[in-house]
Design an enzyme around this catalytic site. Sequence first.
Site: not given
Ligand code: ACO
Length: 371
Positions: A257, A308
């Site tokens: 998140h 989710d």
């Molecule tokens: N699985 C694996 N790795 C992840 C995940 C995940 N679900 N989420 C974040 N990471 C990792 C990223 O790859 C990144 O790693 P790195 O630094 O080695 O490149 C690090 O954690 C930071 O992640 P970001 O994507 O930069 O985090 P951001 O704040 O931009 O994104 C988000 C948040 C979009 C929710 C992300 O965690 C994600 O894509 N999750 C999966 C999709 C999801 O569940 N979305 C629903 C969110 S809740 C809602 O909107 C209702």
Amino acid sequence: MSATKGLEGVVATTSSVSSIIDGVLTYNGYNIDDLADHASFEEVIYLLWNNRLPNETELTQFKKQLAEAATVPAEVINQMKTYPIDKVHPMAALRTSVSNLALFDESADDLNGEANLQKALKLQAQMPTLVAAFARIRQGKDPVEPKKELSFAANFLYMLNGEEPDEISESAINKALVLHADHELNASTFTARVCVATLSDMYSGISAAIGALKGPLHGGANEQVMKMLSEIGEENKAESYIKDALSRKVKIMGFGHRVYKNGDPRAKHLKEMSRQLTKITGESKWYEMSVKIDEVVTNEKGLLPNVDFYSASVYHSLGIEHDLFTPLFAVSRTSGWIAHILEQYENNRLIRPRAEYTGPSHQEWIPLEKR
Ligand code: ACO
């Protein structure tokens, strides 16, 4: 001038609708845990739109207004029948249908307070009618008219299935609606605010928000979680599936998140609902598999489930088709979108940030024949 990727940490507006402070989510100061345990979705809508809880008379009146506004114009339902029904995702259908609603509302572009309140009621009340109608039309069934005496949650299931739900299903949907209603300046809410800050209308704001919610990094994740659970199939395959995905840098849907780093306060409610509902359906495997995935992702990546993740097995247990999970999220979040839209209109200023330019400069014009 330097850009902040994804606007992380940027405070873009003031708002009194909801807050996330030190990992605690509140709607107008009420803790989400209390609301999840005690509130009806109708009370939460009222709270979000009025900045206070209704008294008994106000709630009865508000429920009546919502129930009376739930019927969708026949033209919008008829148009739905012309969509490429077997190819289109219900979120795309919903986005188009909400946009269509505006065409049949003569006050769509009237931004005065009372006209906006009437639109808010119609939009909120008609969202579940639209989602259920589309679901039935694509099954070759007739849409079911909303029933005035049912609660918002029960009415949704009634319009979807053609029969009134049992108390457990009604209460589960109510709690899910409460938990998803608002969430500070999430991507779809920000989209809605940007849209109406141009003094565009509420239908445009909600259509834009639906477009933003549809993406798998936002509301679309719940459907993707169920896809993953179905692919894994059995709890004993979960660990190797997740480790393999992580080794290939695949994101695990339903985890992580932007704001919460110590856990999403909504997830524990959905986890418990998943435990109870999968037990009732005799399909505890979805819960057990989810818990295993939760354990592996937390150990491997330090990431925690978001709203989710467990909502997928909750909705599946309630018999909701998987591609309707995100539309159901939209039905709930409409309440928050509207609250933010009303707040934006109240104290509006065009939202127009800047971009840090990274393209070439001082380019010399090249005539077409020389390129
Ligand atoms: N699985 C694996 N790795 C992840 C995940 C995940 N679900 N989420 C974040 N990471 C990792 C990223 O790859 C990144 O790693 P790195 O630094 O080695 O490149 C690090 O954690 C930071 O992640 P970001 O994507 O930069 O985090 P951001 O704040 O931009 O994104 C988000 C948040 C979009 C929710 C992300 O965690 C994600 O894509 N999750 C999966 C999709 C999801 O569940 N979305 C629903 C969110 S809740 C809602 O909107 C209702």
